[in-house]
Design a protein around this motif. Structure first.
Motif, PDB file in Angstrom:
ATOM      1  N   ASP A  54       0.848  -1.185   0.000  1.00  0.00           N
ATOM      2  CA  ASP A  54       0.000   0.000   0.000  1.00  0.00           C
ATOM      3  C   ASP A  54       0.887   1.240   0.000  1.00  0.00           C
ATOM      4  N   ALA A  55       0.426   2.255  -0.703  1.00  0.00           N
ATOM      5  CA  ALA A  55       1.209   3.484  -0.794  1.00  0.00           C
ATOM      6  C   ALA A  55       0.776   4.466   0.289  1.00  0.00           C
ATOM      7  N   GLU A  56       1.604   5.474   0.540  1.00  0.00           N
ATOM      8  CA  GLU A  56       1.276   6.487   1.530  1.00  0.00           C
ATOM      9  C   GLU A  56       0.132   7.339   1.027  1.00  0.00           C
ATOM     10  N   ALA A  57      -0.688   7.810   1.949  1.00  0.00           N
ATOM     11  CA  ALA A  57      -1.842   8.624   1.562  1.00  0.00           C
ATOM     12  C   ALA A  57      -1.363   9.924   0.945  1.00  0.00           C
ATOM     13  N   ALA A  58      -2.039  10.335  -0.135  1.00  0.00           N
ATOM     14  CA  ALA A  58      -1.678  11.588  -0.792  1.00  0.00           C
ATOM     15  C   ALA A  58      -2.372  12.746  -0.101  1.00  0.00           C
ATOM     16  N   PRO A  59      -1.775  13.936  -0.094  1.00  0.00           N
ATOM     17  CA  PRO A  59      -2.433  15.094   0.509  1.00  0.00           C
ATOM     18  C   PRO A  59      -3.666  15.484  -0.282  1.00  0.00           C
ATOM     19  N   GLU A  60      -4.656  16.052   0.407  1.00  0.00           N
ATOM     20  CA  GLU A  60      -5.874  16.492  -0.250  1.00  0.00           C
ATOM     21  C   GLU A  60      -5.576  17.748  -1.049  1.00  0.00           C
ATOM     22  N   LEU A  61      -5.964  17.725  -2.319  1.00  0.00           N
ATOM     23  CA  LEU A  61      -5.727  18.861  -3.190  1.00  0.00           C
ATOM     24  C   LEU A  61      -7.032  19.264  -3.851  1.00  0.00           C
ATOM     25  N   ALA A  62      -7.070  20.495  -4.322  1.00  0.00           N
ATOM     26  CA  ALA A  62      -8.277  20.958  -5.008  1.00  0.00           C
ATOM     27  C   ALA A  62      -8.430  20.230  -6.321  1.00  0.00           C
ATOM     28  N   ALA A  63      -9.658  19.891  -6.669  1.00  0.00           N
ATOM     29  CA  ALA A  63      -9.936  19.160  -7.902  1.00  0.00           C
ATOM     30  C   ALA A  63     -10.285  20.132  -9.017  1.00  0.00           C
ATOM     31  N   ALA A  64      -9.795  19.823 -10.198  1.00  0.00           N
ATOM     32  CA  ALA A  64     -10.105  20.661 -11.351  1.00  0.00           C
ATOM     33  C   ALA A  64     -11.435  20.233 -11.949  1.00  0.00           C
ATOM     34  N   PRO A  65     -12.235  21.164 -12.464  1.00  0.00           N
ATOM     35  CA  PRO A  65     -13.568  20.834 -12.941  1.00  0.00           C
ATOM     36  C   PRO A  65     -13.598  20.051 -14.233  1.00  0.00           C
ATOM     37  N   GLN A  66     -12.499  20.026 -14.994  1.00  0.00           N
ATOM     38  CA  GLN A  66     -12.522  19.326 -16.267  1.00  0.00           C
ATOM     39  C   GLN A  66     -11.347  18.374 -16.382  1.00  0.00           C
ATOM     40  N   ALA A  67     -11.140  17.558 -15.342  1.00  0.00           N
ATOM     41  CA  ALA A  67      -9.969  16.694 -15.314  1.00  0.00           C
ATOM     42  C   ALA A  67      -9.969  15.703 -16.462  1.00  0.00           C
ATOM     43  N   ASP A 100       0.704  17.353 -18.855  1.00  0.00           N
ATOM     44  CA  ASP A 100       0.358  18.646 -18.256  1.00  0.00           C
ATOM     45  C   ASP A 100      -1.154  18.820 -18.323  1.00  0.00           C
ATOM     46  N   LEU A 101      -1.854  18.157 -17.404  1.00  0.00           N
ATOM     47  CA  LEU A 101      -3.311  18.175 -17.385  1.00  0.00           C
ATOM     48  C   LEU A 101      -3.805  18.572 -15.998  1.00  0.00           C
ATOM     49  N   PRO A 102      -4.991  19.153 -15.911  1.00  0.00           N
ATOM     50  CA  PRO A 102      -5.541  19.511 -14.589  1.00  0.00           C
ATOM     51  C   PRO A 102      -5.740  18.271 -13.732  1.00  0.00           C
ATOM     52  N   ALA A 103      -5.482  18.388 -12.461  1.00  0.00           N
ATOM     53  CA  ALA A 103      -5.685  17.274 -11.548  1.00  0.00           C
ATOM     54  C   ALA A 103      -7.171  17.066 -11.284  1.00  0.00           C
ATOM     55  N   GLY A 104      -7.509  15.839 -10.908  1.00  0.00           N
ATOM     56  CA  GLY A 104      -8.874  15.510 -10.549  1.00  0.00           C
ATOM     57  C   GLY A 104      -9.079  15.567  -9.052  1.00  0.00           C
ATOM     58  N   PRO A 105     -10.136  14.932  -8.557  1.00  0.00           N
ATOM     59  CA  PRO A 105     -10.429  14.973  -7.118  1.00  0.00           C
ATOM     60  C   PRO A 105      -9.263  14.495  -6.271  1.00  0.00           C
ATOM     61  N   LEU A 106      -8.990  15.209  -5.188  1.00  0.00           N
ATOM     62  CA  LEU A 106      -7.924  14.873  -4.247  1.00  0.00           C
ATOM     63  C   LEU A 106      -6.561  14.785  -4.911  1.00  0.00           C
ATOM     64  N   GLY A 107      -6.378  15.537  -5.999  1.00  0.00           N
ATOM     65  CA  GLY A 107      -5.084  15.601  -6.652  1.00  0.00           C
ATOM     66  C   GLY A 107      -4.763  14.444  -7.571  1.00  0.00           C
ATOM     67  N   ILE A 108      -5.718  13.573  -7.867  1.00  0.00           N
ATOM     68  CA  ILE A 108      -5.457  12.452  -8.769  1.00  0.00           C
ATOM     69  C   ILE A 108      -5.023  12.988 -10.133  1.00  0.00           C
ATOM     70  N   PRO A 109      -3.948  12.458 -10.715  1.00  0.00           N
ATOM     71  CA  PRO A 109      -3.468  12.989 -11.990  1.00  0.00           C
ATOM     72  C   PRO A 109      -4.552  12.955 -13.075  1.00  0.00           C
ATOM     73  N   ILE A 111      -4.356  12.526 -16.224  1.00  0.00           N
ATOM     74  CA  ILE A 111      -4.215  11.446 -17.208  1.00  0.00           C
ATOM     75  C   ILE A 111      -4.743  10.133 -16.628  1.00  0.00           C
ATOM     76  N   ALA A 112      -4.623   9.941 -15.317  1.00  0.00           N
ATOM     77  CA  ALA A 112      -5.176   8.744 -14.686  1.00  0.00           C
ATOM     78  C   ALA A 112      -6.702   8.791 -14.706  1.00  0.00           C
ATOM     79  N   VAL A 113      -7.273   9.963 -14.419  1.00  0.00           N
ATOM     80  CA  VAL A 113      -8.724  10.116 -14.494  1.00  0.00           C
ATOM     81  C   VAL A 113      -9.219   9.766 -15.892  1.00  0.00           C
ATOM     82  N   ALA A 114      -8.507  10.251 -16.912  1.00  0.00           N
ATOM     83  CA  ALA A 114      -8.889   9.960 -18.293  1.00  0.00           C
ATOM     84  C   ALA A 114      -8.884   8.464 -18.561  1.00  0.00           C
ATOM     85  N   ALA A 115      -7.880   7.757 -18.054  1.00  0.00           N
ATOM     86  CA  ALA A 115      -7.787   6.310 -18.273  1.00  0.00           C
ATOM     87  C   ALA A 115      -8.928   5.574 -17.578  1.00  0.00           C
ATOM     88  N   TYR A 116      -9.226   5.952 -16.337  1.00  0.00           N
ATOM     89  CA  TYR A 116     -10.300   5.282 -15.600  1.00  0.00           C
ATOM     90  C   TYR A 116     -11.659   5.591 -16.230  1.00  0.00           C
TER      91      TYR A 116
END
Length: 285
Positions: A54-67, A100-109, A111-116
């Protein structure tokens, strides 16, 4: 295989972006619409494996509206596959640059949001009974590899290749898995190790690999390919992710640990509502 109150962010799906023709160039709208029809891949059941870390918890970050706008960025690359994809790990150059894309909820990259979300959309067509959500896949990806260590290029390839521990019996709790592919995918001889952001064993990947971005290659290191493969596995056998008991059953296939299930569900819920999970929601795996 794997172990190892803010308002929810508003996401804009590819279909919504197509509808907003004033925001998207006409040519790109046409390409994207064609790509949407082209991404329906053949059904494949997926089988999964062992625990990692398991990885360490990531800090909470603001989510971009169009991740998930990254879906549009990849539309031109999507083509309908004419044959079974080539199963391989693509060579990793040293000059990959993080998308270089806006982050999603809780700072999720982004590009990862796009894949999911791409996997969710494909599975909604292939297997609508399943009700797979992108956030559940994100929960798996968070626990397995923190979304490819949090950095992947614009094509969904990790900046740093993702590998699990060598399964030679030296780590407590891990099975001994002898080499199944001559090191073709995991780069090792003698023993296997899990590969990619969703942590598949080579033998499992060879058997159930999916081509999530329709480029003709099923690469376990690629976020788009790995997300779709994981989704098909979780959905296999007619399971319905809208039912929490069936969702738990599916996640247990991935890792036979209720602590693992709790972690995945906690992160999935957090990505859905934009609120970071409480430490009590994340038992040690």
């Amino acid at each position: 295989m794997g172990r190892h109150r803010k308002q929810p962010a508003t996401t804009v799906r590819r279909s919504s972006l197509i509808a907003l023709t004033g925001l998207v160039p006409a040519g790109l709208v046409a390409v994207t619409a064609a790509a949407t029809d082209a991404t329906i891949a053949s059904n494949a059941a997926v089988e999964h494996d062992l625990p990692g870390t398991d990885a360490e918890a990531a800090p909470e970050l603001a989510a971009a509206p169009q991740a998930d706008i990254a879906e549009i960025a990849h539309a031109e690359a999507r083509q309908s596959p004419s044959a079974a994809p080539i199963v391989k790990t693509v060579a990793q150059p040293n000059d990959r640059v993080a998308a270089d894309l806006p982050a999603g909820p809780l700072g999720i990259p982004g590009i990862a949001v796009a894949a999911y979300q791409n996997a969710e959309e494909q599975l909604a067509v292939e297997n609508p009974t399943c009700g797979m959500s992108w956030s559940l896949l994100a929960g798996i990806g968070r626990v397995e590899s923190t979304h490819a260590y949090g950095k992947a290029d614009a094509d969904g390839n990790p900046i740093k290749a993702v590998y699990g521990p060598v399964l030679d019996g030296s780590l407590y709790g891990n099975n001994v898995i002898h080499d199944s592919d001559g090191g073709e995918l995991d780069g090792l001889g003698g023993y296997d190790r899990a590969i990619g952001p969703m942590q598949f064993l080579p033998e499992t990947w060879h058997r159930y690999a999916a081509d999530g971005n329709a480029d003709g290659v099923a690469d376990p290191q690629n976020l788009f390919d790995a997300a779709l493969t994981a989704g098909r596995y979780l959905c296999d056998g007619g399971l319905n992710m809208r039912d929490l008991s069936q969702q738990s059953k599916a996640i247990l296939r991935y890792n036979n640990s209720m602590a693992y299930v709790a972690n995945v569900m906690a992160w999935s819920t957090s990505y859905s509502n934009g609120m970071a999970p409480k430490p009590s929601d994340l038992p040690r795996i």
